[in-house]
Design an enzyme around this catalytic site. Sequence first.
Site, PDB file in Angstrom:
ATOM      1  N   THR A  49       0.812  -1.227   0.000  1.00 46.37           N
ATOM      2  CA  THR A  49       0.000   0.000   0.000  1.00 46.37           C
ATOM      3  C   THR A  49       0.839   1.269   0.000  1.00 46.37           C
ATOM      4  O   THR A  49       0.334   2.355  -0.303  1.00 46.37           O
ATOM      5  CB  THR A  49      -0.922   0.034   1.232  1.00 46.37           C
ATOM      6  OG1 THR A  49      -0.117   0.072   2.425  1.00 46.37           O
ATOM      7  CG2 THR A  49      -1.832  -1.178   1.270  1.00 46.37           C
ATOM      8  N   CYS A  99       2.293   2.769   9.498  1.00 47.64           N
ATOM      9  CA  CYS A  99       1.284   2.865  10.562  1.00 47.64           C
ATOM     10  C   CYS A  99       1.919   2.654  11.928  1.00 47.64           C
ATOM     11  O   CYS A  99       3.065   2.212  12.048  1.00 47.64           O
ATOM     12  CB  CYS A  99       0.197   1.784  10.377  1.00 47.64           C
ATOM     13  SG  CYS A  99      -0.647   1.794   8.804  1.00 47.64           S
ATOM     14  N   CYS A 112      -2.450  -0.015  14.706  1.00 49.34           N
ATOM     15  CA  CYS A 112      -3.413   0.465  13.706  1.00 49.34           C
ATOM     16  C   CYS A 112      -4.480  -0.590  13.418  1.00 49.34           C
ATOM     17  O   CYS A 112      -4.152  -1.731  13.051  1.00 49.34           O
ATOM     18  CB  CYS A 112      -2.697   0.838  12.416  1.00 49.34           C
ATOM     19  SG  CYS A 112      -3.828   1.453  11.130  1.00 49.34           S
ATOM     20  N   ARG A 169       4.080   6.809   3.097  1.00 49.62           N
ATOM     21  CA  ARG A 169       3.319   7.949   3.612  1.00 49.62           C
ATOM     22  C   ARG A 169       2.521   7.536   4.840  1.00 49.62           C
ATOM     23  O   ARG A 169       2.205   6.363   5.027  1.00 49.62           O
ATOM     24  CB  ARG A 169       2.394   8.537   2.537  1.00 49.62           C
ATOM     25  CG  ARG A 169       1.302   7.617   2.051  1.00 49.62           C
ATOM     26  CD  ARG A 169       0.483   8.302   0.961  1.00 49.62           C
ATOM     27  NE  ARG A 169      -0.667   7.511   0.561  1.00 49.62           N
ATOM     28  CZ  ARG A 169      -0.632   6.543  -0.344  1.00 49.62           C
ATOM     29  NH1 ARG A 169       0.503   6.253  -0.954  1.00 49.62           N
ATOM     30  NH2 ARG A 169      -1.736   5.868  -0.645  1.00 49.62           N
ATOM     31  N   CYS A 210      -0.292   6.811   7.556  1.00 46.77           N
ATOM     32  CA  CYS A 210      -1.673   6.322   7.546  1.00 46.77           C
ATOM     33  C   CYS A 210      -2.608   7.432   8.024  1.00 46.77           C
ATOM     34  O   CYS A 210      -2.353   8.080   9.051  1.00 46.77           O
ATOM     35  CB  CYS A 210      -1.798   5.105   8.463  1.00 46.77           C
ATOM     36  SG  CYS A 210      -3.470   4.479   8.679  1.00 46.77           S
ATOM     37  N   ASP A 218      17.560  12.047  51.533  1.00 47.58           N
ATOM     38  CA  ASP A 218      16.392  12.920  51.611  1.00 47.58           C
ATOM     39  C   ASP A 218      15.483  12.459  52.749  1.00 47.58           C
ATOM     40  O   ASP A 218      15.116  11.280  52.840  1.00 47.58           O
ATOM     41  CB  ASP A 218      15.639  12.882  50.283  1.00 47.58           C
ATOM     42  CG  ASP A 218      14.462  13.832  50.259  1.00 47.58           C
ATOM     43  OD1 ASP A 218      14.643  14.985  49.846  1.00 47.58           O
ATOM     44  OD2 ASP A 218      13.359  13.413  50.665  1.00 47.58           O
TER      45      ASP A 218
END
Length: 472
Positions: free
Chosen positions: A30, A34, A38, A63, A65, A431
């Site tokens: 595709t 992702c 996803c 690119r 999702c 402390d």
Amino acid sequence: MELEFERCYRAVDSRDQRFDGWFYTAVTSTGIYCKPSCPAITPKRANVTFYPSAAAAQKAGFRACKRCRPDAAPGSPEWDVRADTVGRAMRLIGDGVVDREGVPGLAARLGYTERHLHRMLTEELGAGPLALARAQRAQTARILVETTDLGLAEIAFAAGFGSVRQFNDTIKEVYGGPPSTLRQKLPKASESGVVNLRLAYRPPLHAPALLEFLAARAIPGIEDVTDGTYRRTLTLPHGPGEVALTPIPGHGSSAHVAATLTLKDVRDLAPAVARCRRLLDLDADPEAVDATLGADDKLARTVDKEPGVRVPRAVDGFETAVRAIVGQQISVSATRTILGKIAKAAATTGFPDAAAVADLPDEAFPMPTARRETIKGLARAVAAGTVDLDLGADREELVESLVALPGIGAWTAGYVAMRATGDPDVFLPTDLAVRRGARALGLPDDPETLEAHAANWRPWRSYALIRLWRNA
């Protein structure tokens, strides 16, 4: 960062949200990458490639999702844990140093040549500093397109792009469409300079612990906590800002912190977001932390009762250091009062910087002379650059430079390292409140014995420290 295929694939196959931000899944059939969680993908093994960063996936031609928005995942907790050059570089890139100072500025801060830095980042993350910064610019631009009424040309330069064409090309490449398509996603901001967004985190998050810690130490005129919302002023690279942060409980992707940022200059969006995330420790891996601490019988009950306790960090390293010095041997409430008077005397928006504090008259410091001189000495050292309190500071060098200053000891230096640089493995056995908390949980309260026992909590002793304070 080495990615084991089988482990990554199992995480994707089970849509395990714990791994969001650790790595990214690219599907070759595709051309999309992702988050591991996803819901839109059930990829075949032959079609899957894993990348250690969004920048690496983008560099390989994938690119983002549009459904899972992988660029909005929590950041990798590895950068908070690691104190090496790559971890420091990632923190500085997240704060926008490359956009402001370029790769030469980033390399100079880290003490390496540009070429060597590029090689280290590429080996670990599959992308160099420019590609990593470019991925961040794309995310910043998307937020501005979706949540403000700014023109696209204004957004291009506000996000750090060198030209509108570069902006258009990058958005199209990363998100699969021109910037105008993103504008349809969310309603616009109602006021110029106001940006509303969701800051993702890995559940669980014990929000009351964070807000109670910050509320108890809130400096008058700088910050406050009201009705579950933390508000404060910010001193950012291009001007002042304000933020309101409201933790929203939930599961998975519904869990977030609602953030409203009011910026004088929208170029400060990326560093403002980075500092807010660090303040609330939103990139932590709480399950890993709680698993280690919960393995101790003495801590198991408090871990079960309050899962997801984070380490409240800082938006300003110098402010944190001054807090630590002022707070030596006095109450938290008295510390707040004195810090408020110092800030008021400086008459600045937000907490004054090192140069402003160094120039304040002696009467602006309602404290013993020795402590006043310690603060002024620190301010002069920070202003001169001999003490580095930036996000990307070398933690060991920071501690060494602090204890070299008159009036600063191991407790103060450790506290600053924990909150200013995000060191997850600080422990302060001397402390008083830590010892009280240890006693309450049935742990040894002798500093030497307690410190030896705390070795079992590595590398998360800072988180144990917060839990001991809460049980004091």
